[in-house]
Design an enzyme around this catalytic site. Structure first.
Site, short mmCIF file in Angstrom:
data_model
loop_
_atom_site.label_atom_id
_atom_site.label_comp_id
_atom_site.label_asym_id
_atom_site.label_seq_id
_atom_site.Cartn_x
_atom_site.Cartn_y
_atom_site.Cartn_z
N GLU A 104 -8.54 -7.23 -10.14
CA GLU A 104 -7.87 -7.87 -9.01
C GLU A 104 -6.90 -6.90 -8.36
O GLU A 104 -6.04 -6.33 -9.02
CB GLU A 104 -7.14 -9.11 -9.51
CG GLU A 104 -6.47 -9.93 -8.45
CD GLU A 104 -5.88 -11.22 -9.00
OE1 GLU A 104 -4.83 -11.65 -8.50
OE2 GLU A 104 -6.47 -11.78 -9.95
N LYS A 114 -2.21 -8.45 -16.83
CA LYS A 114 -1.46 -7.64 -15.87
C LYS A 114 -1.48 -6.18 -16.31
O LYS A 114 -1.23 -5.86 -17.48
CB LYS A 114 -0.01 -8.13 -15.76
CG LYS A 114 0.12 -9.52 -15.16
CD LYS A 114 -0.25 -9.52 -13.68
CE LYS A 114 -0.04 -10.88 -13.05
NZ LYS A 114 -0.33 -10.89 -11.60
N ASP A 162 -6.57 -10.06 -3.64
CA ASP A 162 -5.53 -11.09 -3.69
C ASP A 162 -4.54 -10.86 -2.56
O ASP A 162 -4.59 -11.52 -1.52
CB ASP A 162 -4.84 -11.07 -5.04
CG ASP A 162 -3.70 -12.07 -5.15
OD1 ASP A 162 -3.56 -12.93 -4.26
OD2 ASP A 162 -2.91 -12.00 -6.10
N LYS A 209 -4.49 -18.55 -3.15
CA LYS A 209 -3.34 -19.30 -3.65
C LYS A 209 -2.87 -20.25 -2.55
O LYS A 209 -2.73 -19.84 -1.40
CB LYS A 209 -2.22 -18.34 -4.06
CG LYS A 209 -2.63 -17.39 -5.19
CD LYS A 209 -1.53 -16.40 -5.52
CE LYS A 209 -1.99 -15.48 -6.66
NZ LYS A 209 -1.00 -14.44 -6.99
#
Length: 354
Positions: free
Chosen positions: A177, A121, A205, A229
């Site tokens: 991402e 992250k 994403d 997801k």
């Protein structure tokens, strides 16, 4: 690329059980985190027991009921329809490193065991690019041969993203991402990196799962791959359809799920015709507790495909407070109504008619 269909969400939906049936098998849990992730130290989830298994309904509190309705569709699919037939029995996964100080990186990585890929992250609010660079360098030092990808969650603008990725690319990045929030920005970051000869792929994403049309990013040529997801896209079958229509390589990831939610992510990864990248399904390792004694966590860089059954003792031990349980059950009632209307368009007016 062939023309893309305009309505990828048109796959047949799992039958929607009545609200009373959902409430009868509902359990609300609150699980402690090992480290802060998405700004939280407790992860709440509403688990639903269906005739074919368990589903997880855990949209983050800030999501509105319309967005949360896709999460309920995914939970209903898991518990009432089951999953598509798998093509593989094991799924490679990456470790996930939250926005921790660089000195904590070895401790975080140790919880995942041996892995061949790590997602880090970056662009955390209140932190600097120097913090990101130190964290990424610490991962590279700990794992010299691992594939490294960074996730900004749309936290940069275009100039900052280009500057950051030029710097972070020095350690060797597999992909970045969602470096910026908008699809047009993704396309521009991708263009500028290529013009500068920086070999960092761009993954979308939020630009897939939070768009009304999750295929916009593919049409715009704004990404090299997509992150999918299960819960935000409405279930395994819908996610499979979106991947097929997008025509881009896919990485399956999770939304900080319990093992129940990870089981759905594994079902998607196991059913994809191709799986070129390790998946972001190892996040149970970030939880300090789970709802099953046999958690879905990586073993030697992969998770074997198997079903999950929550343990009654753990459901009781980690039951949310009465106040939070009531909050989640009321949310379930509202979202069930939204989903009911969405699946029965004749029940409400369209096009401004009275």
């Amino acid at each position: 690329m062939p023309a893309l269909p305009t309505n990828p969400m048109s796959a047949p939906a799992a039958p929607l059980p009545g609200l009373d049936e959902l409430l009868a098998g509902a359990h609300v849990v609150s699980l402690p985190m090992r480290v802060k992730f998405r700004g939280i130290l407790q992860r709440e989830a509403l688990l639903l027991r269906g005739p074919l298994g368990w589903g997880e309904f855990a949209p983050f509190p800030e999501y509105d009921d319309a967005e949360a309705s896709r999460w309920l569709s995914a939970a209903v699919e898991a518990g009432w329809s089951g999953f598509p037939a798998p093509l593989r029995g094991s799924v490679p996964v990456n470790a996930t490193v939250p926005a921790v100080p660089a000195h904590q990186v070895p401790e975080v990585l140790a919880r995942f065991g041996r892995v061949d890929a790590v997602k880090i992250k970056v662009a955390e609010r209140g932190q600097s690019l120097n913090d990101d660079a130190a964290r990424v360098a610490a991962v590279r030092e700990a794992l010299p041969d691992a594939a490294i990808r960074v996730d900004a969650n749309g936290g940069w603008d275009v100039p900052d993203a280009v500057a950051a990725l030029k710097r972070l690319a020095a350690v060797g990045l597999e992909y970045a991402e969602q470096p910026v929030p908008e699809i047009a920005g993704l396309a521009e970051v991708r263009r500028q990196l290529r013009a500068a000869g920086v070999p960092v792929l761009i993954a979308a994403d939020e630009s897939v799962r939070k768009e009304d049309d999750p295929l916009k990013v593919a049409r715009a040529g704004a990404a090299d791959l997509i992150v999918v997801k299960v819960a935000p896209l409405g279930g395994v079958r819908r996610a499979l359809e979106i991947v097929a229509q997008a025509g881009l390589p896919a990485v399956v990831s999770s939304a900080l799920d319990t093992s129940v939610g990870i089981r759905a992510g594994l079902a998607l990864a196991a059913a994809l015709p191709e799986l070129p990248y390790a998946c972001g399904l190892g996040t149970v390792s970030l939880l300090a507790a789970d709802v099953t004694e046999d958690s879905l966590v990586p073993d030697d860089g992969a998770i074997a495909l198997r079903d999950v059954r929550p343990a009654p003792g753990l459901l009781a031990a980690h039951a949310a407070s009465t106040e939070r349980r009531d909050w989640w059950l009321e949310r379930l009632r509202r979202v069930h109504t939204v989903l009911e209307l969405r699946r029965s368009p004749d029940l409400h007016p369209r096009d401004g008619s009275a």
